[in-house]
Enzyme design. Structure first.
Site, mmCIF file in Angstrom:
data_model
loop_
_atom_site.group_PDB
_atom_site.id
_atom_site.type_symbol
_atom_site.label_atom_id
_atom_site.label_comp_id
_atom_site.label_asym_id
_atom_site.label_seq_id
_atom_site.Cartn_x
_atom_site.Cartn_y
_atom_site.Cartn_z
ATOM 1 N N LYS A 132 -44.452 -51.563 2.209
ATOM 2 C CA LYS A 132 -45.212 -52.438 3.097
ATOM 3 C C LYS A 132 -44.713 -53.869 2.989
ATOM 4 C CE LYS A 132 -48.912 -55.445 3.448
ATOM 5 N NZ LYS A 132 -49.327 -56.610 2.616
ATOM 6 N N ASP A 150 -50.685 -52.729 6.479
ATOM 7 C CA ASP A 150 -51.635 -53.250 5.508
ATOM 8 C C ASP A 150 -53.009 -52.677 5.835
ATOM 9 O OD1 ASP A 150 -52.463 -54.596 7.749
ATOM 10 O OD2 ASP A 150 -52.487 -56.577 6.814
#
Length: 224
Positions: A132, A150
């Site tokens: 991420k 996220d």
């Protein structure tokens, strides 16, 4: 992917949400170069951008480059970021990252990552950089068509039924979104969905009355 009962398509979503946002803002995280942006993204894991931005302006005055971050040291860094969640681990990772990228340009206030790190696999070899984090860094700094998943992107993707209950990890959600969302939107997905999720499509009591796509949304937790 099954799209039955989905009226809020990616085309409708991005066409209507984007005009409500300041699209000149690539990220709300404070940074002055590529190194400090990477540090800010690492600090933002399981912490709000607002909280990170409370400490980074002063931190980056002292340690805006890998070289100066190493001179600050782990203990010195911890003093600046102790209000951030998991600050001990984050400090250790940031110092290790600074060591890993140390080279002749490491004291340049306009620091840029070497080209080899413009590759997600290489970027993820750096301490503190998971998938991420790597996606966000590459997307914001180098306009790579990656999707950083996220908490906001994860939540909204399920809320809109763009993914299903089996897509229960950020990696699975990213894989599904890359296939479902048209490529022309990939570069902006994280930015748009984070801002929309942070200020309008909130986890609790979403502000549906102010949402530009509410009439297309079939979410079971609509607040209208």
């Amino acid at each position: 992917m099954k799209t039955k009962n989905i009226t809020l398509t990616p085309d409708i979503y991005f066409t209507n949400v984007c005009p409500t946002l300041n699209m000149d803002i690539r990220s709300e995280l404070y940074a002055i170069n590529e190194f400090t942006f990477a540090v800010a993204v690492i600090l933002s894991a399981q912490a709000t951008d607002k909280k990170v931005n409370e400490v980074t302006p002063e931190l980056f005055k002292i340690a805006p480059t890998p070289d100066k971050m190493l001179k600050l040291g782990t203990d010195g860094l911890k003093k600046h970021i102790r209000v951030i969640s998991f600050f001990n681990n984050k400090a250790e990772n940031i110092i290790k990252l600074s060591e890993q990228i140390l080279d002749k340009n490491s004291n340049d206030i306009n620091y840029h990552f070497p080209n080899k790190y413009h590759n997600r696999d290489e970027l993820m070899k750096l301490s503190g950089v998971g998938q991420k984090t790597a996606n966000v860094i590459m997307n914001v700094l180098w306009h790579a068509p990656n999707i950083g998943v996220d908490t906001h992107v994860f939540r909204l993707s399920h809320r809109f039924n763009w993914v299903n209950e089996n897509d229960n990890t950020p990696e699975k959600v990213e894989e599904k979104l890359l296939k479902y969302i048209p490529a022309k939107y990939h570069e902006m997905v994280n930015h748009v969905m984070v801002l929309h999720g942070r200020y309008t499509c909130k986890a609790i009591k979403p502000r549906c009355i102010n949402c530009p796509v509410a009439k297309w949304c079939n979410s079971t937790d609509k607040n209208i």
